[in-house]
Every structure is written in structure tokens, then in C-alpha cells.
Design a protein around this motif. Structure first.
Motif, PDB file in Angstrom:
ATOM      1  N   ALA A  39       5.037  -3.176 -12.243  1.00  0.00           N
ATOM      2  CA  ALA A  39       5.669  -4.060 -11.262  1.00  0.00           C
ATOM      3  C   ALA A  39       4.807  -4.182 -10.000  1.00  0.00           C
ATOM      4  CB  ALA A  39       7.051  -3.527 -10.905  1.00  0.00           C
ATOM      5  N   LEU A  40       4.226  -3.077  -9.556  1.00  0.00           N
ATOM      6  CA  LEU A  40       3.349  -3.098  -8.389  1.00  0.00           C
ATOM      7  C   LEU A  40       2.124  -3.968  -8.639  1.00  0.00           C
ATOM      8  CD1 LEU A  40       2.416  -2.135  -5.603  1.00  0.00           C
ATOM      9  CD2 LEU A  40       1.518  -0.070  -6.692  1.00  0.00           C
ATOM     10  N   ARG A  41       1.506  -3.831  -9.819  1.00  0.00           N
ATOM     11  CA  ARG A  41       0.328  -4.642 -10.139  1.00  0.00           C
ATOM     12  C   ARG A  41       0.671  -6.130 -10.170  1.00  0.00           C
ATOM     13  NH1 ARG A  41      -0.869  -0.175 -13.598  1.00  0.00           N
ATOM     14  NH2 ARG A  41       0.169  -1.197 -15.359  1.00  0.00           N
ATOM     15  N   THR A  42       1.842  -6.452 -10.685  1.00  0.00           N
ATOM     16  CA  THR A  42       2.285  -7.853 -10.715  1.00  0.00           C
ATOM     17  C   THR A  42       2.412  -8.411  -9.296  1.00  0.00           C
ATOM     18  OG1 THR A  42       3.496  -7.538 -12.796  1.00  0.00           O
ATOM     19  CG2 THR A  42       4.149  -9.402 -11.428  1.00  0.00           C
ATOM     20  N   GLN A  45       0.812  -1.216   0.000  1.00  0.00           N
ATOM     21  CA  GLN A  45       0.000   0.000   0.000  1.00  0.00           C
ATOM     22  C   GLN A  45       0.848   1.270   0.000  1.00  0.00           C
ATOM     23  OE1 GLN A  45      -0.733  -2.698   2.089  1.00  0.00           O
ATOM     24  NE2 GLN A  45      -2.267  -3.335   0.598  1.00  0.00           N
ATOM     25  N   ASN A  46       2.018   1.225   0.638  1.00  0.00           N
ATOM     26  CA  ASN A  46       2.812   2.452   0.711  1.00  0.00           C
ATOM     27  C   ASN A  46       3.965   2.490  -0.302  1.00  0.00           C
ATOM     28  OD1 ASN A  46       4.839   0.839   1.906  1.00  0.00           O
ATOM     29  ND2 ASN A  46       4.225   1.406   3.990  1.00  0.00           N
ATOM     30  N   TYR A  47       3.923   1.598  -1.283  1.00  0.00           N
ATOM     31  CA  TYR A  47       4.890   1.680  -2.382  1.00  0.00           C
ATOM     32  C   TYR A  47       4.426   2.758  -3.358  1.00  0.00           C
ATOM     33  CZ  TYR A  47       7.709   0.398  -6.458  1.00  0.00           C
ATOM     34  OH  TYR A  47       8.575   0.420  -7.527  1.00  0.00           O
ATOM     35  N   ARG A  48       5.310   3.672  -3.720  1.00  0.00           N
ATOM     36  CA  ARG A  48       4.960   4.782  -4.601  1.00  0.00           C
ATOM     37  C   ARG A  48       5.713   4.653  -5.925  1.00  0.00           C
ATOM     38  NH1 ARG A  48       1.631   4.659  -1.539  1.00  0.00           N
ATOM     39  NH2 ARG A  48       0.985   6.163   0.059  1.00  0.00           N
ATOM     40  N   ILE A  76       4.785  -8.271  -0.367  1.00  0.00           N
ATOM     41  CA  ILE A  76       4.170  -9.579  -0.628  1.00  0.00           C
ATOM     42  C   ILE A  76       4.217 -10.439   0.629  1.00  0.00           C
ATOM     43  CG2 ILE A  76       4.398 -11.727  -1.933  1.00  0.00           C
ATOM     44  CD1 ILE A  76       5.429 -10.037  -4.291  1.00  0.00           C
ATOM     45  N   ALA A  77       5.372 -10.445   1.287  1.00  0.00           N
ATOM     46  CA  ALA A  77       5.523 -11.248   2.499  1.00  0.00           C
ATOM     47  C   ALA A  77       4.532 -10.828   3.579  1.00  0.00           C
ATOM     48  CB  ALA A  77       6.956 -11.134   3.026  1.00  0.00           C
ATOM     49  N   ARG A  78       4.385  -9.525   3.782  1.00  0.00           N
ATOM     50  CA  ARG A  78       3.456  -9.032   4.797  1.00  0.00           C
ATOM     51  C   ARG A  78       2.022  -9.420   4.450  1.00  0.00           C
ATOM     52  NH1 ARG A  78       5.116  -4.900   8.411  1.00  0.00           N
ATOM     53  NH2 ARG A  78       2.926  -4.265   8.506  1.00  0.00           N
ATOM     54  N   HIS A  79       1.681  -9.344   3.177  1.00  0.00           N
ATOM     55  CA  HIS A  79       0.314  -9.684   2.757  1.00  0.00           C
ATOM     56  C   HIS A  79      -0.002 -11.149   3.058  1.00  0.00           C
ATOM     57  CE1 HIS A  79      -3.315  -9.094   0.220  1.00  0.00           C
ATOM     58  NE2 HIS A  79      -3.162 -10.397  -0.003  1.00  0.00           N
ATOM     59  N   ILE A  80       0.886 -12.040   2.724  1.00  0.00           N
ATOM     60  CA  ILE A  80       0.586 -13.460   2.946  1.00  0.00           C
ATOM     61  C   ILE A  80       0.671 -13.819   4.428  1.00  0.00           C
ATOM     62  CG2 ILE A  80       1.451 -13.984   0.629  1.00  0.00           C
ATOM     63  CD1 ILE A  80       3.787 -15.493   2.079  1.00  0.00           C
ATOM     64  N   MET A  81       1.516 -13.098   5.188  1.00  0.00           N
ATOM     65  CA  MET A  81       1.572 -13.355   6.631  1.00  0.00           C
ATOM     66  C   MET A  81       0.284 -12.911   7.310  1.00  0.00           C
ATOM     67  SD  MET A  81       5.500 -12.777   7.947  1.00  0.00           S
ATOM     68  CE  MET A  81       5.677 -11.111   7.344  1.00  0.00           C
ATOM     69  N   ASP A  82      -0.320 -11.843   6.791  1.00  0.00           N
ATOM     70  CA  ASP A  82      -1.623 -11.420   7.302  1.00  0.00           C
ATOM     71  C   ASP A  82      -2.656 -12.520   7.108  1.00  0.00           C
ATOM     72  OD1 ASP A  82      -1.041  -8.945   8.375  1.00  0.00           O
ATOM     73  OD2 ASP A  82      -1.426  -7.856   6.517  1.00  0.00           O
ATOM     74  N   ALA A  83      -2.480 -13.323   6.076  1.00  0.00           N
ATOM     75  CA  ALA A  83      -3.404 -14.423   5.778  1.00  0.00           C
ATOM     76  C   ALA A  83      -3.007 -15.712   6.488  1.00  0.00           C
ATOM     77  CB  ALA A  83      -3.463 -14.649   4.270  1.00  0.00           C
ATOM     78  N   GLN A 143       0.931  -7.218  -6.539  1.00  0.00           N
ATOM     79  CA  GLN A 143      -0.391  -7.272  -5.911  1.00  0.00           C
ATOM     80  C   GLN A 143      -1.145  -8.526  -6.331  1.00  0.00           C
ATOM     81  OE1 GLN A 143      -1.805  -3.466  -7.322  1.00  0.00           O
ATOM     82  NE2 GLN A 143      -1.426  -2.450  -5.347  1.00  0.00           N
ATOM     83  N   ALA A 144      -1.102  -8.834  -7.609  1.00  0.00           N
ATOM     84  CA  ALA A 144      -1.783 -10.028  -8.103  1.00  0.00           C
ATOM     85  C   ALA A 144      -1.161 -11.292  -7.512  1.00  0.00           C
ATOM     86  CB  ALA A 144      -1.728 -10.072  -9.629  1.00  0.00           C
ATOM     87  N   TYR A 145       0.157 -11.305  -7.424  1.00  0.00           N
ATOM     88  CA  TYR A 145       0.865 -12.468  -6.864  1.00  0.00           C
ATOM     89  C   TYR A 145       0.457 -12.696  -5.407  1.00  0.00           C
ATOM     90  CZ  TYR A 145       4.875 -15.566  -5.941  1.00  0.00           C
ATOM     91  OH  TYR A 145       5.675 -16.634  -5.615  1.00  0.00           O
ATOM     92  N   ALA A 146       0.395 -11.620  -4.637  1.00  0.00           N
ATOM     93  CA  ALA A 146       0.031 -11.735  -3.219  1.00  0.00           C
ATOM     94  C   ALA A 146      -1.426 -12.155  -3.053  1.00  0.00           C
ATOM     95  CB  ALA A 146       0.283 -10.403  -2.510  1.00  0.00           C
ATOM     96  N   GLN A 147      -2.310 -11.554  -3.843  1.00  0.00           N
ATOM     97  CA  GLN A 147      -3.731 -11.847  -3.714  1.00  0.00           C
ATOM     98  C   GLN A 147      -4.067 -13.260  -4.176  1.00  0.00           C
ATOM     99  OE1 GLN A 147      -5.445  -8.647  -5.964  1.00  0.00           O
ATOM    100  NE2 GLN A 147      -4.891  -7.078  -4.448  1.00  0.00           N
ATOM    101  N   GLU A 148      -3.278 -13.800  -5.098  1.00  0.00           N
ATOM    102  CA  GLU A 148      -3.535 -15.148  -5.626  1.00  0.00           C
ATOM    103  C   GLU A 148      -2.579 -16.178  -5.026  1.00  0.00           C
ATOM    104  OE1 GLU A 148      -2.901 -14.521  -9.754  1.00  0.00           O
ATOM    105  OE2 GLU A 148      -4.592 -13.130  -9.984  1.00  0.00           O
ATOM    106  N   PHE A 149      -2.092 -15.911  -3.808  1.00  0.00           N
ATOM    107  CA  PHE A 149      -1.021 -16.754  -3.278  1.00  0.00           C
ATOM    108  C   PHE A 149      -1.477 -18.191  -3.031  1.00  0.00           C
ATOM    109  CE2 PHE A 149       2.087 -18.270  -0.136  1.00  0.00           C
ATOM    110  CZ  PHE A 149       3.255 -17.989  -0.826  1.00  0.00           C
TER     111      PHE A 149
END
Length: 319
Positions: A159-162, A147-150, A197-204, A164-170
């Protein structure tokens, strides 16, 4: 007319009520009765002291209505609650009256919910710190996320979209072992996105581990000591087990045959059990393949693996 102290008390169902009179007053015809406070006798003072002790015991949990204890009631009054309607208020201490029981229950329930929510937040914070420690994410990157990557250009947005998709489809990624390769210029956000990505999947609830290749190799080489409690295979397994492994600074090492062999063992071990990996390198894609070897690169490509080339200007120079 003389009265004893006890004559001013009326016993109703075990409740002592001194707010009601049980005596007659002499008055002239047409004269209105003036309300007068009850005389404070020694008996009432004693009762008040008893009430205070009872109140303290109730507050400490030694006595409560739940275990059958009912403190002395000094008086009762019919009152109205705007939310719940009429109710009977009781006074257990002079000047202090009970509130609406339903309001009290609602307040208690709200406090319990707030307390439980606070406990959950504390537990989640402790769990998150434990996950961060287990993930070995450097303190500098601990607050980085997707979220805070600019992004500073269109390629960075892609690269950000790639990521995000990778994390959401983990969950789907775990079924194929699909890996990612981040390579290119320094200061372009490769580590930031990998940590995101790591933080996103750890949240899950998934497990992620981050390590530089140099640290991973040193860790495995600890098994070479005569007094080591672990074998080489056991320490390699530490890097095979996580749901996601992030290997940073690939190519920074001297690149001895032993180091390349250990790196291949990690990549191949994860490939065999279909565990995805993310490799981060400042080398170009061709240089990276030359460094890690064609066999390792083929394993990272399999299952739909992607290489993201970070070839835009350093974010540090922009800011």
C-alpha cells in the motif's frame, strides 16, 4: 625644541596621519631612537570625539564610503591576510584597525546569503501553513507523511509503494484523472497515507483539499439558507477546483438520497474535468459501491483508478 600641536600632523591627500614624525630629535652619536607615543593634545582629543561621532553616523547609515563620505584616518599599516595576501589597514579609532577588505566583502556576502536563506525559510513556513489551512488537514495528521509511515506487514508495504508511486507520478495522474479508493479496517493508516500524498504534491506546488463527506455535504447545504451568498453550484465547485480532493469517512453519514446526490455531484464534477480524488472508507469495497452507487464507482475506476484494501490488523493495536 618646542612644537605646536599642529606640527605633529602630516597632511597627505586629505588624510591626517599622526603616526609619522615630522620633527628631528637631538641624540648622541650611536644612540638609537626610542619609539614614543605621540602626545595626546587637546586637538587630538577633539579629533577623537569627532571620530566617534563620525563612526556613529556611519553605523547609522547617514555617512558611508558609498556616498562619498570618508571618515578621518588616524593611521595606516601594511598587513598580510592569509587568504588574500597583503593589504593596507586603516585606523579610524585608536586601537581599532580595519580588516582585509576582501574578507569583509566575503563576510558581508555570507551574511546576506544567510539572511536571504532565513527569509526564504520563514516565507516557506508561512506558505506551508497557508497551504495546510487551505487543505483543511486536521491538526492530528498535519505531520504525517509518506516517510514516517511504518508498515506492519507485507500488504501495508505494498500500500505504501502504491501511494509513493501515485504521489511521484502526480503530473501524469492529472492528465488522466486517476483516482484512489482506500477502504477497509480502522487504524490501518488510510488517512496517514492519504495525507502523505497530499503533502507530497503540495511540496510540488499543487493544491490538495481534505474533507469528511459530512463536512462537504454540510458546506454545500449552506446554500439552501435564504441569506446564503452562494449557490449550490458554487459550493460544489469549491470541491471540484483543487488538484486533489480527499474525501474521508465515506459511509459514516446516514446516506440520505440528498447526501448521495451531492456526493455524486462532487465526484462527477471532478471526473468531467479529469481531477483525481481519493476516497477513504471503513466499509468493504462492495459495501462502498452500494453506498456511493455504481455510477460514482465507475467514474473512480476510469483512467486507471485503483482500490487499495486495508485488511490487516490495526496499527493502534500493534503499538
Amino acid at each position: 625644541m618646542a612644537h605646536s600641536d599642529n606640527s605633529s600632523f602630516i597632511h597627505v591627500g586629505g588624510i591626517v596621519d599622526f603616526n609619522r614624525e615630522n620633527r628631528s630629535e637631538r641624540r648622541l652619536p650611536g644612540e638609537q631612537v626610542k619609539a614614543r607615543p605621540e602626545p595626546v593634545s587637546a586637538a587630538i582629543v577633539n579629533y577623537r570625539e569627532h571620530l566617534q561621532r563620525s563612526h556613529d553616523r556611519c553605523a547609522s547609515g547617514r555617512h558611508s564610503a558609498r556616498n562619498g563620505y570618508s571618515p578621518l584616518v588616524l593611521g595606516s599599516d601594511q598587513r598580510h591576510c592569509q587568504q588574500h595576501g597583503d593589504y593596507t589597514a586603516y585606523s579610524h579609532k585608536p586601537g581599532i584597525w580595519s580588516v582585509c577588505e576582501k574578507c569583509l566583502q566575503a563576510s558581508d556576502a555570507q551574511q546576506r546569503r544567510a539572511s536571504m536563506q532565513q527569509q526564504r525559510q520563514v516565507q516557506q513556513a508561512a506558505l506551508w501553513q497557508k497551504r495546510l489551512g487551505r487543505a483543511a488537514i486536521p491538526a492530528r495528521f498535519a505531520e504525517r507523511n509518506l516517510q514516517n509511515y511504518r508498515p506492519t506487514c507485507a500488504a501495508a508495504e505494498q500500500a505504501l509503494r502504491t501511494c509513493q508511486a501515485y504521489a511521484q507520478e502526480f503530473d501524469a495522474v492529472l492528465k488522466t484523472g486517476r483516482s484512489l479508493i482506500f477502504c477497509g479496517s480502522v487504524g490501518t493508516g488510510k488517512t496517514h497515507l492519504a495525507v502523505g500524498i497530499a503533502r507530497h504534491i503540495m511540496d510540488a506546488g499543487k493544491q490538495a483539499v481534505m474533507s469528511s463527506v459530512l463536512k462537504a455535504v454540510r458546506r454545500i447545504k449552506e446554500s439552501y439558507r435564504r441569506d446564503s451568498p452562494h449557490t449550490e453550484a458554487e459550493l460544489i465547485q469549491e470541491f471540484v477546483e483543487p488538484d486533489l480532493l480527499i474525501l474521508d469517512e465515506v459511509g459514516v453519514q446516514f446516506g440520505s438520497e440528498t447526501e448521495k446526490m451531492l456526493l455524486f455531484d462532487i465526484i462527477n464534477g471532478r471526473y468531467e474535468v479529469m481531477k483525481p480524488s481519493i476516497l477513504i472508507s471503513n466499509l468493504g469495497l462492495a459495501e462502498l459501491e452500494h453506498y456511493i452507487g455504481t455510477r460514482a464507482m465507475d467514474r473512480l475506476r476510469e483512467g486507471g483508478g485503483k482500490a487499495v484494501v486495508f485488511d490487516w490488523e490495526s496499527y493502534r493495536r500493534v503499538v
